[in-house]
Scaffold this motif. Structure first.
Motif, PDB file in Angstrom:
ATOM      1  N   THR A 104       0.800  -1.135  -0.096  1.00 24.05           N
ATOM      2  CA  THR A 104       0.107   0.049  -0.008  1.00 24.05           C
ATOM      3  C   THR A 104       0.900   1.246  -0.033  1.00 24.05           C
ATOM      4  OG1 THR A 104       0.039   0.177   2.513  1.00 24.05           O
ATOM      5  CG2 THR A 104      -1.763  -1.084   1.618  1.00 24.05           C
ATOM      6  N   LYS A 105       2.075   1.232  -0.131  1.00 19.87           N
ATOM      7  CA  LYS A 105       3.212   2.200   0.004  1.00 19.87           C
ATOM      8  C   LYS A 105       3.383   2.801  -1.262  1.00 19.87           C
ATOM      9  CE  LYS A 105       3.615   2.523   4.585  1.00 19.87           C
ATOM     10  NZ  LYS A 105       3.432   4.073   5.327  1.00 19.87           N
ATOM     11  N   GLU A 106       3.653   4.165  -1.231  1.00 18.27           N
ATOM     12  CA  GLU A 106       4.488   4.700  -2.347  1.00 18.27           C
ATOM     13  C   GLU A 106       5.861   4.312  -2.269  1.00 18.27           C
ATOM     14  OE1 GLU A 106       0.873   6.380  -3.189  1.00 18.27           O
ATOM     15  OE2 GLU A 106       2.589   6.961  -4.291  1.00 18.27           O
ATOM     16  N   ASP A 107       6.294   4.224  -3.808  1.00 18.57           N
ATOM     17  CA  ASP A 107       7.791   3.882  -3.933  1.00 18.57           C
ATOM     18  C   ASP A 107       8.567   4.337  -2.887  1.00 18.57           C
ATOM     19  OD1 ASP A 107       7.588   3.466  -7.493  1.00 18.57           O
ATOM     20  OD2 ASP A 107       6.957   2.280  -5.932  1.00 18.57           O
ATOM     21  N   GLY A 108       9.429   3.684  -2.420  1.00 20.67           N
ATOM     22  CA  GLY A 108      10.463   4.173  -1.375  1.00 20.67           C
ATOM     23  C   GLY A 108       9.973   4.433   0.136  1.00 20.67           C
ATOM     24  N   GLU A 109       8.686   4.633   0.298  1.00 19.47           N
ATOM     25  CA  GLU A 109       8.138   4.738   1.707  1.00 19.47           C
ATOM     26  C   GLU A 109       8.214   3.634   2.456  1.00 19.47           C
ATOM     27  OE1 GLU A 109       7.527   7.672   3.037  1.00 19.47           O
ATOM     28  OE2 GLU A 109       6.539   6.713   4.798  1.00 19.47           O
ATOM     29  N   PRO A 110       8.953   3.308   3.391  1.00 15.56           N
ATOM     30  CA  PRO A 110       8.932   2.281   4.181  1.00 15.56           C
ATOM     31  C   PRO A 110       7.754   2.028   4.960  1.00 15.56           C
ATOM     32  CG  PRO A 110      10.094   4.194   5.565  1.00 15.56           C
ATOM     33  CD  PRO A 110       9.675   4.695   4.314  1.00 15.56           C
ATOM     34  N   VAL A 111       7.641   0.922   5.556  1.00 10.18           N
ATOM     35  CA  VAL A 111       6.438   0.312   6.398  1.00 10.18           C
ATOM     36  C   VAL A 111       7.044   0.631   7.716  1.00 10.18           C
ATOM     37  CG1 VAL A 111       5.263  -1.626   7.462  1.00 10.18           C
ATOM     38  CG2 VAL A 111       5.824  -1.554   4.987  1.00 10.18           C
ATOM     39  N   HIS A 112       6.286   1.578   8.650  1.00  8.18           N
ATOM     40  CA  HIS A 112       6.609   2.139   9.682  1.00  8.18           C
ATOM     41  C   HIS A 112       6.077   1.201  10.943  1.00  8.18           C
ATOM     42  CE1 HIS A 112       8.467   6.028   8.190  1.00  8.18           C
ATOM     43  NE2 HIS A 112       7.502   5.904   7.510  1.00  8.18           N
ATOM     44  N   ILE A 113       6.889   0.732  11.722  1.00  7.94           N
ATOM     45  CA  ILE A 113       6.622  -0.421  12.804  1.00  7.94           C
ATOM     46  C   ILE A 113       6.886  -0.059  14.182  1.00  7.94           C
ATOM     47  CG2 ILE A 113       6.698  -2.751  13.276  1.00  7.94           C
ATOM     48  CD1 ILE A 113       7.634  -3.347  10.391  1.00  7.94           C
ATOM     49  N   LEU A 114       6.025  -0.040  14.878  1.00  9.66           N
ATOM     50  CA  LEU A 114       6.596   0.416  16.395  1.00  9.66           C
ATOM     51  C   LEU A 114       6.647  -0.731  17.240  1.00  9.66           C
ATOM     52  CD1 LEU A 114       5.292   3.381  18.602  1.00  9.66           C
ATOM     53  CD2 LEU A 114       5.381   1.169  19.442  1.00  9.66           C
ATOM     54  N   THR A 115       7.655  -0.737  17.973  1.00  8.57           N
ATOM     55  CA  THR A 115       7.724  -1.942  19.013  1.00  8.57           C
ATOM     56  C   THR A 115       8.125  -1.670  20.496  1.00  8.57           C
ATOM     57  OG1 THR A 115       8.780  -4.017  19.310  1.00  8.57           O
ATOM     58  CG2 THR A 115      10.249  -2.479  18.562  1.00  8.57           C
TER      59      THR A 115
END
Ligand SMILES: CSC[C@H]1O[C@H](OP(=O)(O)O)[C@H](O)[C@@H]1O
Length: 371
Positions: free
Chosen positions: A158-169
């Motif tokens: 679902t992300k635009e090219d180059g945009e990372p998946v942001h994961i919080l832990t």
């Protein structure tokens, strides 16, 4: 000794010198990599109590090897009674992570089935059982990563090219909490190794700072992009659309899917829920306690208030130091874990697939059938 990422297991032994179990002194990370030798059952117990080793799976396996080492601490026909006593001592180390009790129960089964064996024969059986559990936990964490990877891949699409998946832990549910891979970090490592663009928001995780000291250290070693944030920043990031996914570990899961995890997890679940962000819990099935119906029955460890009143770290001279951050007379209160109710959890990522946080889902965590 330089640690190069997931450079092997967090606990190991020398085939020619089996009376010593090796691990890392996790209190020294990220500034020092120090191997810690465990030569007897009391050293194993104290290593768990003092958080030399920590993390539900690693606590369990350390205790299992501690039971093995107990066989060499007695002579003759006292072995059974003595080893039973040492199992009970190890049970008193930390109350919340059920993996400790699961591993000790597994060792106790071997002991009870072999009451009349001499201590060398019994030691061999207990050693092999500890190694079996260690390898099973390692495989489980790898499988957790493979299942959790599918969640990250869906978000990446679902992300635009180059945009990372942001994961919080939160805290450290990484390979340092386990044998390898970690639980919450396993999907992250596998996504990163697959070339998927991920970025991790690392909760510092007061008061022991496992996020800052351990998770940031792990991700830096593995080359995974990340930022360290305060525990209180996550809500703002989620509200501002800066978090796509929250993945945390677990110390104990009840039959209805409630989760005990490091203090502060519940607050992240509330914020994720309020911002419609998927909140997953990653755990091996050895973290499930089918003996309890809900999280209300989970005993929360209370640790010394010194952990709240002081900040521990390395001073400019390079020595580990601690700084008092409140009036000396101020009492502290330091619950180590909290309970996230099942209705706030998007799913349980286990070695047997992704299950719902519910009675039915929890019962399926032990089955390797895809549903
Ligand atoms: C994969 S279990 C990790 C779990 O254990 C941590 O607690 P502690 O560092 O006090 O042993 C934390 O709750 C992690 O999520």
């Amino acid at each position: 000794m330089k640690l190069n990422g997931r450079s092997g297991r967090t606990i190991w032994f020398d085939d020619n010198k089996k009376h010593t179990i090796y691990t890392y002194d996790q209190r020294k990370f990220p500034h020092k990599t120090e191997v810690y030798e465990i030569k007897d059952s009391e050293t194993a117990a104290k290593a768990i109590e003092k958080m030399v080793v920590r993390g539900a799976p690693l606590i369990g396996i350390t205790a299992a090897f501690g039971v093995y080492l107990a066989c060499f601490e007695t002579q003759g026909d006292q072995t059974f009674t003595y080893v039973q006593e040492r199992i009970n001592r190890l049970r008193q180390t930390r109350p919340t992570a059920v993996n400790l009790f699961w591993a000790l129960n597994e060792q106790e089964k071997v002991l009870l089935e072999n009451k009349d064996l001499g201590h060398y024969e019994l030691a061999d059986l207990l050693f092999d059982n500890a190694v079996r559990m260690m390898k099973e936990d390692e495989a489980a964490c790898k499988a957790i990563g493979e299942y959790g990877l599918s969640i990250i891949e869906e978000l990446a699409a679902t992300k635009e090219d180059g945009e990372p998946v942001h994961i919080l832990t939160h805290c450290n549910a990484g390979w340092l909490a386990c044998i390898d891979w970690g639980t919450a970090t396993s999907p992250i490592y596998q996504a990163h190794e697959k070339g998927i663009n991920v970025h991790v928001w690392v909760d510092e995780t007061r008061p022991r700072n496992q996020g800052a000291n351990l998770t940031a250290f792990e991700l830096q070693q593995q080359g995974v992009p990340h930022h360290l944030i305060t525990d209180n920043a996550g809500g703002l990031l989620m509200r501002n659309g800066m978090v796509d996914l929250v993945i945390v570990g677990a110390d104990r899961v009840s039959r209805n899917g409630d989760v005990a995890n490091k203090i502060g997890t519940y607050l992240k679940a509330l914020a994720a829920n309020d911002n419609h962000i998927p909140f997953y819990v990653a755990l091996p099935s050895s973290t499930i306690d089918t003996a309890i119906a809900s999280g209300d029955e989970i005993k929360i460890e209370n640790r010394s208030d010194k952990e709240v009143k002081y900040v521990y770290g390395k001073n400019k001279a390079g020595a580990m130091d601690k700084v008092l951050i409140c009036p000396e007379e101020t009492p502290g209160y330091n619950p180590g874990f909290d309970i996230t109710p099942a209705h706030l959890i998007s799913g349980l990522i286990t070695e047997n697939g992704i299950k719902t946080a519910s009675e039915e889902g929890v019962s399926q965590c032990f089955m390797s059938v895809e549903l």
